[in-house]
Write a protein that holds these residues in place. Structure first.
Motif, PDB file in Angstrom:
ATOM      1  N   PHE A  82       0.828  -1.207   0.000  1.00 21.18           N
ATOM      2  CA  PHE A  82       0.000   0.000   0.000  1.00 21.18           C
ATOM      3  C   PHE A  82       0.865   1.262   0.000  1.00 21.18           C
ATOM      4  O   PHE A  82       0.593   2.214  -0.725  1.00 21.18           O
ATOM      5  N   LEU A  83       1.921   1.253   0.806  1.00 20.46           N
ATOM      6  CA  LEU A  83       2.791   2.419   0.923  1.00 20.46           C
ATOM      7  C   LEU A  83       3.943   2.425  -0.069  1.00 20.46           C
ATOM      8  O   LEU A  83       4.659   3.413  -0.184  1.00 20.46           O
ATOM      9  N   VAL A  84       4.123   1.305  -0.763  1.00 19.04           N
ATOM     10  CA  VAL A  84       5.236   1.123  -1.690  1.00 19.04           C
ATOM     11  C   VAL A  84       6.547   1.411  -0.944  1.00 19.04           C
ATOM     12  O   VAL A  84       7.370   2.219  -1.353  1.00 19.04           O
ATOM     13  N   LEU A  85       6.694   0.722   0.191  1.00 21.58           N
ATOM     14  CA  LEU A  85       7.907   0.819   0.993  1.00 21.58           C
ATOM     15  C   LEU A  85       8.447  -0.574   1.258  1.00 21.58           C
ATOM     16  O   LEU A  85       7.693  -1.553   1.303  1.00 21.58           O
ATOM     17  N   ASN A  86       9.733  -0.647   1.476  1.00 26.37           N
ATOM     18  CA  ASN A  86      10.426  -1.894   1.756  1.00 26.37           C
ATOM     19  C   ASN A  86       9.834  -2.566   2.995  1.00 26.37           C
ATOM     20  O   ASN A  86       9.543  -1.899   3.991  1.00 26.37           O
ATOM     21  N   LYS A  87       9.707  -3.898   2.937  1.00 21.74           N
ATOM     22  CA  LYS A  87       9.118  -4.644   4.051  1.00 21.74           C
ATOM     23  C   LYS A  87       9.938  -4.482   5.331  1.00 21.74           C
ATOM     24  O   LYS A  87       9.381  -4.459   6.428  1.00 21.74           O
ATOM     25  N   ALA A  88      11.259  -4.361   5.209  1.00 22.38           N
ATOM     26  CA  ALA A  88      12.102  -4.190   6.401  1.00 22.38           C
ATOM     27  C   ALA A  88      11.809  -2.861   7.091  1.00 22.38           C
ATOM     28  O   ALA A  88      11.803  -2.781   8.328  1.00 22.38           O
ATOM     29  N   VAL A  89      11.549  -1.815   6.317  1.00 20.65           N
ATOM     30  CA  VAL A  89      11.207  -0.503   6.876  1.00 20.65           C
ATOM     31  C   VAL A  89       9.885  -0.604   7.633  1.00 20.65           C
ATOM     32  O   VAL A  89       9.749  -0.096   8.757  1.00 20.65           O
ATOM     33  N   ILE A  90       8.924  -1.280   7.018  1.00 22.99           N
ATOM     34  CA  ILE A  90       7.607  -1.447   7.649  1.00 22.99           C
ATOM     35  C   ILE A  90       7.747  -2.274   8.921  1.00 22.99           C
ATOM     36  O   ILE A  90       7.185  -1.928   9.963  1.00 22.99           O
TER      37      ILE A  90
END
Length: 174
Positions: A82-90
């Motif tokens: 949804f945020l188009v962010l890396n899974k590690a960041v999330i």
């Protein structure tokens, strides 16, 4: 003070080094992707600085809180998409928010971990929301309602085109 062009290097310049500007370059004052990036960076920096100063949380933490507010029961993987962010960041933000008692994870189907805001998470969301909305106000302050609709429509189209191009480039690499 010397400009970057006037500064004297401490070592001799190698003969293969190009020391004059190229004839064909982008115009940094009118290159739209650069201007969009600069605006985005400035807005994110402002937001992150305020969130960190007031609440000890950053923009990525806010994004996870906001996503959980929009989609209760969403998983970290879904938030990442949804945020188009890396899974590690999330994952890092989710862990921070769980530790702070702002988010709870439950066991879901197929080893998923649906997440929900706690009451403290809802209060944090409501406190952080105006800081994020200030960025929206900055962007839209000089636009009419029609301009805003048109801008949002154009931005969604541009995002779709970049996704399509990315898919084509990914297929070409295979």
């Amino acid at each position: 003070m010397l400009s970057h062009r006037e500064q004297r290097p401490s070592a001799p310049i190698p003969p293969e080094a190009v020391t004059t500007p190229l004839a064909e370059t982008i115009d940094p004052e009118n290159f739209t992707p650069r201007l969009l990036a600069l605006l985005s960076n400035a807005l994110v920096w402002r937001e992150s600085h305020e969130l960190q100063r007031r609440y000890g949380l950053g923009t990525n933490d806010w994004r996870v809180i906001s996503a959980a507010a929009i989609r209760p029961g969403t998983s970290a993987a879904e938030v990442s998409e949804f945020l188009v962010l890396n899974k590690a960041v999330i994952s890092k933000s989710v862990n921070t928010l769980v530790e702070r008692g702002l988010l709870v994870l439950i066991d879901g189907p197929r080893r998923s971990r649906p997440m929900y805001l706690t009451r403290a998470g809802v209060e944090m969301h409501d406190a952080m929301l105006p800081i994020s909305m200030r960025g929206q106000e900055i962007i839209l302050s000089d636009l009419s309602e029609d301009d805003i609709c048109r801008l949002n429509h154009l931005l969604r189209r541009m995002l779709e085109k970049t996704r399509e191009l990315q898919m084509l480039e990914n297929e070409a690499q295979v």
